[in-house]
Design an enzyme around this catalytic site. Structure first.
Site, PDB file in Angstrom:
ATOM      1  N   LYS A 106       0.963  -1.030   0.055  1.00 18.02           N
ATOM      2  CA  LYS A 106      -0.067  -0.010   0.121  1.00 18.02           C
ATOM      3  C   LYS A 106       1.033   1.223  -0.039  1.00 18.02           C
ATOM      4  CE  LYS A 106      -2.119   2.656   3.012  1.00 18.02           C
ATOM      5  NZ  LYS A 106      -1.719   4.043   1.918  1.00 18.02           N
ATOM      6  N   GLY A 157       6.551   4.893   8.441  1.00 15.57           N
ATOM      7  CA  GLY A 157       5.737   6.004   8.511  1.00 15.57           C
ATOM      8  C   GLY A 157       6.062   6.571   9.963  1.00 15.57           C
ATOM      9  N   SER A 158       4.931   7.284  10.456  1.00 13.16           N
ATOM     10  CA  SER A 158       5.012   8.292  11.789  1.00 13.16           C
ATOM     11  C   SER A 158       4.869   7.080  13.094  1.00 13.16           C
ATOM     12  CB  SER A 158       3.772   9.103  11.841  1.00 13.16           C
ATOM     13  OG  SER A 158       2.569   8.431  11.665  1.00 13.16           O
ATOM     14  N   GLU A 211       9.677   0.769  10.891  1.00 11.94           N
ATOM     15  CA  GLU A 211      10.705   1.940  10.359  1.00 11.94           C
ATOM     16  C   GLU A 211       9.785   3.355  10.734  1.00 11.94           C
ATOM     17  OE1 GLU A 211      12.539   4.323   9.325  1.00 11.94           O
ATOM     18  OE2 GLU A 211      13.113   3.401   7.344  1.00 11.94           O
ATOM     19  N   CYS A 218      13.263  10.294   7.355  1.00 10.28           N
ATOM     20  CA  CYS A 218      13.189   9.927   8.488  1.00 10.28           C
ATOM     21  C   CYS A 218      14.557  10.041   9.313  1.00 10.28           C
ATOM     22  CB  CYS A 218      12.896   8.274   8.642  1.00 10.28           C
ATOM     23  SG  CYS A 218      13.892   7.275   7.467  1.00 10.28           S
ATOM     24  N   GLU A 220       9.344  15.453  15.633  1.00 12.27           N
ATOM     25  CA  GLU A 220       9.780  15.224  14.202  1.00 12.27           C
ATOM     26  C   GLU A 220       9.193  16.234  13.421  1.00 12.27           C
ATOM     27  OE1 GLU A 220       8.774  11.286  11.938  1.00 12.27           O
ATOM     28  OE2 GLU A 220      10.832  11.516  11.274  1.00 12.27           O
TER      29      GLU A 220
HETATM   30  P1  NAI Z   1       1.733   8.392   8.170  1.00 10.81           P
HETATM   31  O1  NAI Z   1       2.296   7.588   9.245  1.00 10.81           O
HETATM   32  O2  NAI Z   1       0.246   8.595   8.593  1.00 10.81           O
HETATM   33  O3  NAI Z   1       1.631   7.378   6.843  1.00 10.81           O
HETATM   34  C1  NAI Z   1       2.455   6.613   6.540  1.00 10.81           C
HETATM   35  C2  NAI Z   1       1.520   5.435   5.807  1.00 10.81           C
HETATM   36  O4  NAI Z   1       0.909   4.951   6.898  1.00 10.81           O
HETATM   37  C3  NAI Z   1       0.777   5.962   4.634  1.00 10.81           C
HETATM   38  O5  NAI Z   1       0.877   4.896   3.539  1.00 10.81           O
HETATM   39  C4  NAI Z   1      -0.455   5.824   5.300  1.00 10.81           C
HETATM   40  O6  NAI Z   1      -1.684   5.868   4.169  1.00 10.81           O
HETATM   41  C5  NAI Z   1      -0.591   4.685   6.403  1.00 10.81           C
HETATM   42  N1  NAI Z   1      -1.477   4.803   7.333  1.00 10.81           N
HETATM   43  C6  NAI Z   1      -1.893   6.115   8.061  1.00 10.81           C
HETATM   44  N2  NAI Z   1      -2.749   5.696   8.970  1.00 10.81           N
HETATM   45  C7  NAI Z   1      -2.681   4.334   8.979  1.00 10.81           C
HETATM   46  C8  NAI Z   1      -3.517   3.302   9.752  1.00 10.81           C
HETATM   47  N3  NAI Z   1      -4.496   3.775  10.849  1.00 10.81           N
HETATM   48  N4  NAI Z   1      -3.336   2.047   9.563  1.00 10.81           N
HETATM   49  C9  NAI Z   1      -2.537   1.604   8.538  1.00 10.81           C
HETATM   50  N5  NAI Z   1      -1.834   2.443   7.868  1.00 10.81           N
HETATM   51  C10 NAI Z   1      -1.977   3.871   7.979  1.00 10.81           C
HETATM   52  O7  NAI Z   1       2.362   9.781   8.024  1.00 10.81           O
HETATM   53  P2  NAI Z   1       1.817  11.114   7.277  1.00 10.81           P
HETATM   54  O8  NAI Z   1       0.356  11.222   8.038  1.00 10.81           O
HETATM   55  O9  NAI Z   1       1.912  11.226   6.019  1.00 10.81           O
HETATM   56  O10 NAI Z   1       2.960  12.224   7.861  1.00 10.81           O
HETATM   57  C11 NAI Z   1       2.808  12.657   9.124  1.00 10.81           C
HETATM   58  C12 NAI Z   1       4.155  12.548   9.785  1.00 10.81           C
HETATM   59  O11 NAI Z   1       4.665  11.351  10.088  1.00 10.81           O
HETATM   60  C13 NAI Z   1       5.318  13.347   9.042  1.00 10.81           C
HETATM   61  O12 NAI Z   1       5.171  14.693   9.237  1.00 10.81           O
HETATM   62  C14 NAI Z   1       6.462  12.796   9.548  1.00 10.81           C
HETATM   63  O13 NAI Z   1       6.866  13.137  11.025  1.00 10.81           O
HETATM   64  C15 NAI Z   1       6.093  11.215   9.893  1.00 10.81           C
HETATM   65  N6  NAI Z   1       6.671  10.469   8.775  1.00 10.81           N
HETATM   66  C16 NAI Z   1       7.727   9.777   9.020  1.00 10.81           C
HETATM   67  C17 NAI Z   1       8.132   8.906   7.775  1.00 10.81           C
HETATM   68  C18 NAI Z   1       9.394   8.108   7.988  1.00 10.81           C
HETATM   69  O14 NAI Z   1      10.095   7.941   7.062  1.00 10.81           O
HETATM   70  N7  NAI Z   1       9.793   7.609   8.929  1.00 10.81           N
HETATM   71  C19 NAI Z   1       7.411   8.858   6.676  1.00 10.81           C
HETATM   72  C20 NAI Z   1       6.280   9.506   6.454  1.00 10.81           C
HETATM   73  C21 NAI Z   1       5.727  10.336   7.501  1.00 10.81           C
END
Ligand code: NAI
Ligand code: MG
Length: 501
Positions: free
Chosen positions: A198, A251-252, A273, A307, A404
């Site tokens: 996804k 992700g977050s 991660e 990240c 972050e």
């Molecule tokens: P997010 O953590 O919401 O999204 C990452 C992935 O998780 C996306 O594919 C999203 O659709 C999915 N996701 C979201 N909610 C979910 C759930 N309840 N169950 C399963 N999958 C889910 O990150 P977002 O909202 O795009 O960004 C917010 C903050 O997160 C950023 O500002 C950053 O601080 C952090 N982040 C960190 C990343 C990293 O590489 N460590 C990458 C992206 C975001």
């Protein structure tokens, strides 16, 4: 901002982008979502719609799980390890041949400068396919010299077998859309699993373009399923699904926690991660020119949306004023613009939401009394740009020093001695990476040992390779992607006893 006209789009990419709707990939077929819903993805440099994408939800996840199970029992299991290697190497060849088209797509969907997409994302992604393409014939178990005290003189043959985990759900973010997809797919496929991928809702296109390529490379139908959709629907369905054996999430930290909770229903395996707030530490005895470059690139690469961004900079006090001023000056001269312009050094953030989020951190830095030395605002006009921002005199307890930001915003602080900087550097919930700049070998290794992080860079920053393990400690997650350590993520070990008595 630069205004040079963008280069021509690669014909393969033009063809891909001309699709009216980008469909889901399930069981080797391109299909609409069962709900019939679609969503748009935007070019962050212009705010224009780049494509319309079928939206997956839990019903589509069910269908993908069924397809993946079927593939696991059928054609995929029948391929020998050597044949699996061929498929992965073919995928690497195809990706190299299409590097231009993929790099352009990364820039259009994510906003990153084309030179970063070309020089970073693409060769790294192809490298992962090649590296893991070498593993299938080398993943093996061992024989074990077992002793059975309650059966004196007995003889047993004991051996281990590394088996695929089964169906892997991969939930990935938007900062490196292609690279994150390949980083999960390459080891998962090398180990013989089937994958439900996804991509992030902000950047769904690279995974779909890659899906086409993988089918062409000979990945049997159902082995790779690509399901663009939103977190709370498609993502949550993957995390909770009882037919999925393992989830790899990037992700977050906040969402990572939800995924761990949801995974407990069937005790699926998880690797995480997550975020970071990584220290980049400069000692006065460092090669200061190299360190200055490392500080700059450490935070501003990929618009700070890494990240591993070096978002907390510590500089030994005697060099602090000069290095801080130099970093701010450099930030002011960054060539920011549409990433398709080959001269662009910094593109827009991925979305208007991300720009708002980053701007709210900048406001909090100003309110809490940090000194703003560069940037601090978002240029008007189309696109989700934020100027590269440098804060000096940041206090450890300010929000910009603890949370972050995931944008081009750096917090710079002076320090006086080793033990002080170690405890301040470690004073965070996160532990993904850390970097140290010094010419003193002893100090470098002592710091590498003292810093609580999954990766420590000495006199360098943002170096990654398919062969080097990657992952964090503390709230930055667990499990290691890349290197032979990733094989642990994607195999389960079976223990076999044979009675020879
Ligand atoms: P997010 O953590 O919401 O999204 C990452 C992935 O998780 C996306 O594919 C999203 O659709 C999915 N996701 C979201 N909610 C979910 C759930 N309840 N169950 C399963 N999958 C889910 O990150 P977002 O909202 O795009 O960004 C917010 C903050 O997160 C950023 O500002 C950053 O601080 C952090 N982040 C960190 C990343 C990293 O590489 N460590 C990458 C992206 C975001
Ligand atoms: Mg989110």
């Amino acid at each position: 901002m630069s205004t040079t006209t963008a280069p021509q789009l690669h014909p393969d990419l033009q063809k891909f982008l001309a699709k009216k709707t980008h469909q889901l990939l399930i069981g080797g077929q391109w299909v609409d979502g069962l709900s019939g819903r679609t969503f748009d993805t935007f070019n962050p440099a212009t705010g224009e719609v780049l494509g319309t994408v079928a939206e997956a939800d839990s019903k589509d996840v069910d269908a993908a799980v069924a397809a993946a199970r079927k593939a696991l029992e059928g054609p995929w299991a029948k391929l020998s390890p050597a044949e699996r290697e061929k498929v992965l190497h073919k995928a690497a060849d195809l990706l190299e041949a299409r590097a231009e088209a993929f790099a352009q797509l990364e820039t259009l969907d994510n906003g990153k400068p084309i030179r970063e997409a070309k020089n970073g994302d693409l060769p790294l992604a192809a490298g992962l396919l090649r590296y893991f393409g070498g593993w299938p014939t080398k993943i093996h178990g061992e024989t074990t010299p077992v002793s059975v005290p309650y059966y004196p003189g007995s003889k047993f043959l004991h051996y281990t077998v590394r088996e695929p985990v089964g169906v892997v759900g991969a939930i990935i973010p938007w900062n490196f859309p292609l690279l994150m997809a390949v980083e999960r797919l390459a080891p998962a496929l090398a180990c013989g699993n089937a994958v439900i991928l996804k991509p992030a809702e902000q950047t769904p296109l690279a995974a779909l373009f890659l899906g086409e390529l993988l089918l062409e490379a000979g990945v049997p139908p159902g082995v790779v399923n690509v399901l663009p959709g939103f977190g709370p629907t498609a993502g949550a369905a993957i995390a909770a699904h009882r037919g999925i054996d393992k989830v790899t999430f990037t992700g977050s930290t906040e969402v990572g926690r939800e995924v761990v909770k949801a995974s407990s229903g069937n005790m699926k395996r998880v690797s995480m991660e997550l975020g970071g707030k990584s220290p980049n530490i400069v000692f006065a005895d460092a090669d200061l020119e190299a360190a200055a470059k490392g500080l700059f690139m450490g935070i501003f690469y990929n618009q700070g949306q890494c990240c591993s961004a070096g978002s907390r900079v510590f500089i030994e006090r005697s060099k602090y004023p000069d290095m801080l001023a130099a970093l701010a000056e450099r930030a002011k001269t960054v060539r920011q613009g549409n990433g398709m312009d080959p001269k662009t050094h910094m593109g827009p953030l991925v979305s208007s939401e991300q720009r708002e989020r980053v701007m709210s951190f900048i406001e909090s830095g100003k309110k809490q009394g940090a000194s703003l030395l560069a940037g601090g605002d978002a240029p008007a006009g189309p696109g989700y740009f934020v100027k590269p921002t440098v804060f000096g005199d940041v206090k450890d307890d300010m929000r910009i020093s603890q949370e972050e930001i995931f944008g081009p915003v750096v917090s710079v602080m002076p320090f006086d001695d080793v033990s002080e900087v170690v405890s301040r550097a470690n004073n965070t919930d996160y532990g993904l990476v850390a970097a140290v700049w010094t010419k003193d070998v002893k100090k470098a290794h002592l710091m590498a040992s003292a810093l609580k992080a999954g990766t420590v860079w000495i006199n360098c920053y943002h170096f990654v390779d398919a062969a080097a393990p990657w992952g964090g400690v503390k709230a930055s997650g667990y499990g290691r992607e890349k290197g032979q350590y990733a094989l642990e993520n994607y195999t389960s070990l079976k223990s076999v006893w044979v009675d020879l008595n």
